[in-house]
Structure formats: C-alpha cells, structure tokens
Design a protein around this motif. Structure first.
Motif, PDB file in Angstrom:
ATOM      1  N   GLN B 213     -55.151  44.803 -19.334  1.00  0.00           N
ATOM      2  CA  GLN B 213     -54.553  44.029 -20.432  1.00  0.00           C
ATOM      3  C   GLN B 213     -53.324  44.738 -20.977  1.00  0.00           C
ATOM      4  O   GLN B 213     -52.300  44.119 -21.274  1.00  0.00           O
ATOM      5  CB  GLN B 213     -55.582  43.834 -21.543  1.00  0.00           C
ATOM      6  CG  GLN B 213     -56.611  42.795 -21.198  1.00  0.00           C
ATOM      7  CD  GLN B 213     -57.681  42.682 -22.262  1.00  0.00           C
ATOM      8  OE1 GLN B 213     -57.746  43.515 -23.161  1.00  0.00           O
ATOM      9  NE2 GLN B 213     -58.503  41.678 -22.143  1.00  0.00           N
ATOM     10  N   TRP B 214     -53.406  46.052 -21.102  1.00  0.00           N
ATOM     11  CA  TRP B 214     -52.244  46.803 -21.568  1.00  0.00           C
ATOM     12  C   TRP B 214     -51.092  46.675 -20.591  1.00  0.00           C
ATOM     13  O   TRP B 214     -49.921  46.562 -20.974  1.00  0.00           O
ATOM     14  CB  TRP B 214     -52.665  48.258 -21.749  1.00  0.00           C
ATOM     15  CG  TRP B 214     -51.557  49.197 -21.999  1.00  0.00           C
ATOM     16  CD1 TRP B 214     -50.906  49.401 -23.162  1.00  0.00           C
ATOM     17  CD2 TRP B 214     -50.950  50.061 -21.041  1.00  0.00           C
ATOM     18  NE1 TRP B 214     -49.941  50.352 -23.016  1.00  0.00           N
ATOM     19  CE2 TRP B 214     -49.944  50.768 -21.718  1.00  0.00           C
ATOM     20  CE3 TRP B 214     -51.158  50.315 -19.692  1.00  0.00           C
ATOM     21  CZ2 TRP B 214     -49.150  51.705 -21.083  1.00  0.00           C
ATOM     22  CZ3 TRP B 214     -50.369  51.257 -19.079  1.00  0.00           C
ATOM     23  CH2 TRP B 214     -49.365  51.936 -19.766  1.00  0.00           C
ATOM     24  N   ARG B 215     -51.456  46.679 -19.307  1.00  0.00           N
ATOM     25  CA  ARG B 215     -50.405  46.539 -18.307  1.00  0.00           C
ATOM     26  C   ARG B 215     -49.697  45.194 -18.422  1.00  0.00           C
ATOM     27  O   ARG B 215     -48.497  45.096 -18.195  1.00  0.00           O
ATOM     28  CB  ARG B 215     -51.009  46.654 -16.899  1.00  0.00           C
ATOM     29  CG  ARG B 215     -51.204  48.072 -16.460  1.00  0.00           C
ATOM     30  CD  ARG B 215     -51.609  48.109 -15.014  1.00  0.00           C
ATOM     31  NE  ARG B 215     -51.948  49.472 -14.635  1.00  0.00           N
ATOM     32  CZ  ARG B 215     -52.747  49.786 -13.660  1.00  0.00           C
ATOM     33  NH1 ARG B 215     -53.339  48.838 -12.976  1.00  0.00           N
ATOM     34  NH2 ARG B 215     -53.000  51.042 -13.368  1.00  0.00           N
ATOM     35  N   VAL B 216     -50.517  44.177 -18.735  1.00  0.00           N
ATOM     36  CA  VAL B 216     -49.908  42.842 -18.826  1.00  0.00           C
ATOM     37  C   VAL B 216     -48.863  42.801 -19.936  1.00  0.00           C
ATOM     38  O   VAL B 216     -47.823  42.158 -19.793  1.00  0.00           O
ATOM     39  CB  VAL B 216     -51.013  41.786 -19.088  1.00  0.00           C
ATOM     40  CG1 VAL B 216     -50.431  40.495 -19.588  1.00  0.00           C
ATOM     41  CG2 VAL B 216     -51.786  41.552 -17.818  1.00  0.00           C
ATOM     42  N   GLU B 217     -49.126  43.526 -21.053  1.00  0.00           N
ATOM     43  CA  GLU B 217     -48.152  43.542 -22.146  1.00  0.00           C
ATOM     44  C   GLU B 217     -46.822  44.086 -21.671  1.00  0.00           C
ATOM     45  O   GLU B 217     -45.762  43.615 -22.075  1.00  0.00           O
ATOM     46  CB  GLU B 217     -48.662  44.423 -23.284  1.00  0.00           C
ATOM     47  CG  GLU B 217     -49.773  43.795 -24.086  1.00  0.00           C
ATOM     48  CD  GLU B 217     -50.453  44.834 -24.956  1.00  0.00           C
ATOM     49  OE1 GLU B 217     -49.801  45.858 -25.244  1.00  0.00           O
ATOM     50  OE2 GLU B 217     -51.612  44.629 -25.316  1.00  0.00           O
ATOM     51  N   GLY B 218     -46.855  45.096 -20.811  1.00  0.00           N
ATOM     52  CA  GLY B 218     -45.606  45.702 -20.378  1.00  0.00           C
ATOM     53  C   GLY B 218     -44.935  44.948 -19.253  1.00  0.00           C
ATOM     54  O   GLY B 218     -43.926  45.388 -18.717  1.00  0.00           O
ATOM     55  N   ARG B 219     -45.508  43.814 -18.911  1.00  0.00           N
ATOM     56  CA  ARG B 219     -44.962  43.088 -17.760  1.00  0.00           C
ATOM     57  C   ARG B 219     -43.523  42.629 -18.003  1.00  0.00           C
ATOM     58  O   ARG B 219     -42.689  42.694 -17.096  1.00  0.00           O
ATOM     59  CB  ARG B 219     -45.857  41.883 -17.487  1.00  0.00           C
ATOM     60  CG  ARG B 219     -45.807  41.420 -16.064  1.00  0.00           C
ATOM     61  CD  ARG B 219     -46.768  40.319 -15.804  1.00  0.00           C
ATOM     62  NE  ARG B 219     -46.766  39.343 -16.890  1.00  0.00           N
ATOM     63  CZ  ARG B 219     -47.507  38.248 -16.891  1.00  0.00           C
ATOM     64  NH1 ARG B 219     -48.289  38.004 -15.865  1.00  0.00           N
ATOM     65  NH2 ARG B 219     -47.490  37.413 -17.893  1.00  0.00           N
ATOM     66  N   SER B 220     -43.212  42.188 -19.260  1.00  0.00           N
ATOM     67  CA  SER B 220     -41.858  41.702 -19.543  1.00  0.00           C
ATOM     68  C   SER B 220     -40.855  42.830 -19.408  1.00  0.00           C
ATOM     69  O   SER B 220     -39.764  42.656 -18.866  1.00  0.00           O
ATOM     70  CB  SER B 220     -41.806  41.086 -20.941  1.00  0.00           C
ATOM     71  OG  SER B 220     -42.232  42.036 -21.878  1.00  0.00           O
ATOM     72  N   MET B 221     -41.272  44.041 -19.866  1.00  0.00           N
ATOM     73  CA  MET B 221     -40.372  45.182 -19.704  1.00  0.00           C
ATOM     74  C   MET B 221     -40.111  45.432 -18.234  1.00  0.00           C
ATOM     75  O   MET B 221     -38.985  45.763 -17.827  1.00  0.00           O
ATOM     76  CB  MET B 221     -41.011  46.428 -20.320  1.00  0.00           C
ATOM     77  CG  MET B 221     -40.790  46.534 -21.802  1.00  0.00           C
ATOM     78  SD  MET B 221     -41.013  48.198 -22.399  1.00  0.00           S
ATOM     79  CE  MET B 221     -42.707  48.503 -22.070  1.00  0.00           C
ATOM     80  N   LEU B 222     -41.165  45.279 -17.457  1.00  0.00           N
ATOM     81  CA  LEU B 222     -41.008  45.503 -16.019  1.00  0.00           C
ATOM     82  C   LEU B 222     -40.001  44.529 -15.443  1.00  0.00           C
ATOM     83  O   LEU B 222     -39.123  44.912 -14.658  1.00  0.00           O
ATOM     84  CB  LEU B 222     -42.370  45.334 -15.346  1.00  0.00           C
ATOM     85  CG  LEU B 222     -42.412  45.649 -13.852  1.00  0.00           C
ATOM     86  CD1 LEU B 222     -42.282  47.134 -13.674  1.00  0.00           C
ATOM     87  CD2 LEU B 222     -43.699  45.162 -13.248  1.00  0.00           C
TER      88      LEU B 222
END
Lengths: 227, 312
Positions: B213-222
């Motif tokens: 879930q935390w990874r999903v938050e950073g998806r836009s940054m990616l």
C-alpha cells in the motif's frame, strides 16, 4: 481361610452364585478411558502408546484385508494380558487357567481364519499344506502331516495358554507352600525358597505377558496366511 | 457399536479411539441402565418430578430421555461421580459442554502409594500424625489375631509379588511418567507450532500488504520520474542532432572560405610575380649606372656627416 491347591483353579462362586461373569468383566473397569478431551492424563497416553505400538507390530506385515481384525486382536490382547497379570495377585482367580475359556477363544478365531482363507482364496490356502521345495516322493506324507498340524492349531493355542498359566500358578503355590511350611522349622532353607519364589514370580510376570502376546501373534499369523 | 468409518479417518494407526469410543459408549449407557435398575426404589419418590420433567417437554422423545436424580447416581459403582450430567437428553440437541473445565494438573495426593492423603487429614485432629498408622497396625493385628486373615502360603506369594510390584514402580515409575509427559508435551508443541507458524505467516502477510500500500502511494512519483527521464532523453537526443547539424554546416562553409582564400592568395602571388618580373625587366643599364653613382655620392655625404658628428 484354609486353601487347598485346587482352590485357585476353581471357578469362583459365592453362596452358589457363579462369579465367573464378574471375574471376566472386571478387567474392563480397569482400562483407562480417554475423556472428551484432546490432551489426556498420563495413563491414557501410556495406554494409547501401548495400543498404537502393538497394533503396528501385529499388523504391519499383514495385507489390507486383515486390518479389519485390528480391534478384535487388540481387545483380545488387552483382555488376556490383564487377566494374566491380575491372576498373579494373591487370592485371585485367573480365568485363563480354564481350558474352556482358552479353547473358546482359540477355536472360533482359528476356524474364522481357515474359513476366510477357504472362501476367498481356496487354492492359496490349500497351498499352505505343502511347504516349498519338498522332494516329490514326500508330498503325500507331507500333506497329511500339514493337515494334522493345521487341525492341531486351535488345540495348541488353547492348551499352550492354559498349561503355561496353570503350571506357573501351581508352581507359585507349591513353592510358597514349601516356604511357608519350612519357615518355622528351617528358616534359612525357607529364605532360599523365598528367593526362589521371588524369581519365579518375576518369571511368571514375564510369562503372563508373553503368553498373551504369543496367542495373539499366532492368530495374526494364521490370519496372514489366509486373508 | 464399532464403527469402521472411525477407523478410516485416522491416517495413523490410532485404533485406541475406536476402541475407547466402543468402551465409552457402552459404559455410559450400560452403567446408566444399571443405575436406573438399581435405584428404582429410591426414584419412586421422585417419580412425580420425573413425570413433570417429561411432561414439560412433550416434544422430546421420551425413549431417549434419561432423567435420574443426581444423588442416586453418585453412589452408582466406580463410574458414578462422573455421570452427574446424565440428566440431559441424548443426542437430541446440539448442546455441548464446551468449554470443558480444565483438568487438575496432578492426581489426588496419596501416601505410600495407595492411601489417600484425605484419610490422614481426616484423622489428624483427633489422633495426630501417628493416628492412621496406629489404625492400620491395629486392623492388621486384629485380623491376624481373630484369624479373619490366616497366614498361609498365599501370604508368601503375596509378599513376593508385592516386592516385585513395588520395586518395579519405584524403579521405573519416574521414567515412565516422564515418557508420558514428553509425549503429551510433543503433542502440545506440535499444535502450538502450527498455530505459531500460522500467526507468523499471517503477520508477515499483513506487513507485506502494508508495504504494498505504501508503494502504491509513491506510484505517481515513480511515473513523474519516468516521465522526466524520457523527456530528458528526448531533449538530449534533440540537442545532439542539433549540434551535429551545426557542425556539418560549419564544415561546409569553412570549406568554401578556405577555397576562396586559396584563390585570393594564388591571384596575389601571381600578380606580385608578374609585377616584379616586369619591373626588373624594365630597368635599363643606364638607369642602373645612375642609381649606383647616386648611391655612392649619398654614401660619401653620409660618411662626411658621420665623421663631422664624431669629431664634434
């Protein structure tokens, strides 16, 4: 009470009421019952361990059809071993010293194995009457001998158990009587006799267990041949 | 009574459940029937209560109802005390007694292997510590003196079997008890391990899920970073090509300039050579003598001037 040497082998009665049923039913009360719990006390665990080990011992070499006899042979083993061991206590009556009881166990069970063999695989069962590798000239004689040995099996089973236990009990009684009589006259000899009695008692404990085991083992072997 | 189905459900050779179920079922029902017959006299008083009980539940199958008073059961043979709850209908309701009360850790305390501690506690207030022993001795001596118990050969046999039993229990008792305890402990440990493994794997799954879930938050940054990357690549490529074009054009223009320079130089040199040739060919000998005489007079004048300056 004054005891003769015959008293321990007589079927017990009380005021004319035969107590043999009670004598046969008593061991059942002594078996440990597992309650409705997952983990039980030590006794139940030990009994379970013993039963597991015994069933594995007897039924491992047996083909699958013989496994139906597991409960029967296990309960027979428990019954015989309990009767034998209880009979070693003083003033007890051992039902297994009676030929009637032992033949009543041996004949039906042996006959059951023979009939099972004859019904399901008659050729294979009859084939046991001729051991492998006999010289051709001896075949007729050997078949007769093997048939006789087949029919003598129940007799042997019953009489073996009866004779062993009766002889053991009688010996204990005789040697105890000898020690008892010698005690006031020659105490040192009495002490030697007592030592002999103690060793005999140890032997009888072993014999009690072994005879029960042998009975059940032989029945399982007969079953193995025929199942 | 014996169910072969039960035999098949166990994947190991544990036949004891079959046999014990056989014993268990038999004993409960038989003993209850025996108790009912034995205490029928006492129960006649509670007959009214029993009929009331059965009347209050008319829908219950009466043939399955075993209602026996608790008091009558308590004295019923060696199995009585555990059957107090027999006053419920058999297998007609899904009621159960779970959770069962916990088993006591150890059995009742006994002294000398057979005499329960309660006997000693019972006699202690009146007769003190030696009370039960005196009682035992007295009983034995009474039975011997009154010849209720006669010493005969069985006594010797009893002594020897007694010695054997006591020796066996004393020597092998603790070992066997430890063995039984070990088996029970292993059983508990196995179940506990299953539970622990399940718990730890579930906890691990929770942590992994949280991380995802935390990874999903950073998806836009990616995605932004990737977009920047791509833009930078495109920019770099464009500039490289621009550079290349400039260089090529410059090279061509330089070539033209060099060519023009070369032409210019060649023309110049040619012109100079031609002018020199013409000039040199146009110098007559007369002019040459005049120029040489002029040079000599100039030199003399210069020498005089220098001499005069040096003398001054």
């Amino acid at each position: 009470m004054t005891l003769s040497l015959f008293d321990q082998f007589m079927s017990p009665t009380l005021l004319g009421v035969p107590l043999i049923g009670l004598a046969l039913a008593l061991p059942w009360v002594l078996f440990f019952q597992p309650g409705a719990r997952w983990m039980n006390n030590r006794l139940v665990t030990l009994q379970a361990v013993f039963m597991n080990w015994f069933v594995k011992q007897i039924f491992q070499p047996m083909s699958l059809g013989g496994h139906k006899w597991a409960a029967l042979l296990m309960s027979l083993m428990l019954f015989l071993i309990t009767l034998n061991m209880l009979g070693l206590l003083p003033y007890t009556f051992t039902p297994t010293t009676q030929l009637s009881l032992n033949m009543a166990f041996a004949v039906p069970l042996w006959l059951a194995t023979v009939i099972i063999g004859m019904r399901n695989q008659p050729t294979h069962a009859l084939g046991h009457l001729l051991p492998e590798g006999t010289p051709t000239a001896l075949i007729p004689v050997l078949i007769v001998i093997e048939t006789i040995s087949l029919f003598i099996r129940p007799l042997a089973l019953g009489v073996r158990l009866t004779a062993n236990l009766t002889a053991g009990h009688l010996l204990i009684q005789l040697i105890a009587t000898a020690a008892f009589v010698l005690f006031p006259m020659m105490p040192s000899v009495a002490i030697l006799t007592s030592i002999l009695l103690f060793l005999l008692t140890l032997l009888e404990i072993a014999v009690a267990m072994i005879q029960a085991y042998v009975f059940v083992l032989l029945l399982s072997l007969y079953l193995q041949e025929n199942v | 009574m014996l169910s072969v189905g039960q035999l098949k459900t166990h994947h190991s050779f544990s036949v004891e459940f079959v046999i014990s179920r056989c014993f268990a079922g038999f004993s409960r029902e038989t003993s209850l029937r025996l108790c009912r017959r034995a205490r029928r006299g006492r129960n006649k008083k509670q007959g009214a209560r029993r009929s009331n009980n059965s009347a209050s539940q008319p829908s219950v199958m009466l043939s399955r109802l075993i209602v026996v008073s608790v008091n009558s059961l308590k004295g019923c043979g060696p199995i009585g005390a555990g059957l107090v709850h027999a006053s419920r209908s058999l297998h007609t309701s899904p009621q159960s007694l779970a959770p069962l009360p916990p088993l006591p850790e150890k059995g009742g305390k006994v002294r000398h292997g057979i005499f329960p501690e309660e006997l000693f506690q019972l006699l202690y207030p009146k007769t003190g510590v030696t009370g039960p022993y005196m009682l035992g001795t007295g009983l034995i001596l009474y039975m011997l003196s009154k010849e209720i118990y006669v010493i005969n050969h069985e006594t010797f046999a009893a002594a020897s079997i007694g010695t054997a039993i006591i020796y066996g229990v004393k020597k092998f008792g603790p070992t066997v008890a430890n063995l039984a305890d070990k088996i029970n402990e292993e059983k508990v440990a196995k179940a506990q391990e299953v539970k622990d493994v399940a718990i730890s794997s579930l906890t691990q799954a929770i942590d992994d899920e949280k991380k995802e879930q935390w990874r999903v938050e950073g998806r836009s940054m990616l995605f932004d970073a990737k977009r920047n990357n791509v833009a930078m690549l495109l920019e770099t490529n464009y500039r490289e090509r621009l550079h290349m074009v400039t260089n090529e054009v410059k090279r061509r223009l330089d070539y033209q300039i060099a060519l023009q320079n070369l032409h210019h130089r060649l023309e110049q040199e040619h012109m100079i050579n031609w002018v020199e040739k013409n000039v040199i060919s146009s110098i007559t000998p007369q002019q040459e003598k005049e120029s040489i005489a002029k040079c000599i007079t100039d030199l003399k004048v210069l020498a005089k001037a220098t001499q005069a300056r040096a003398a001054a």
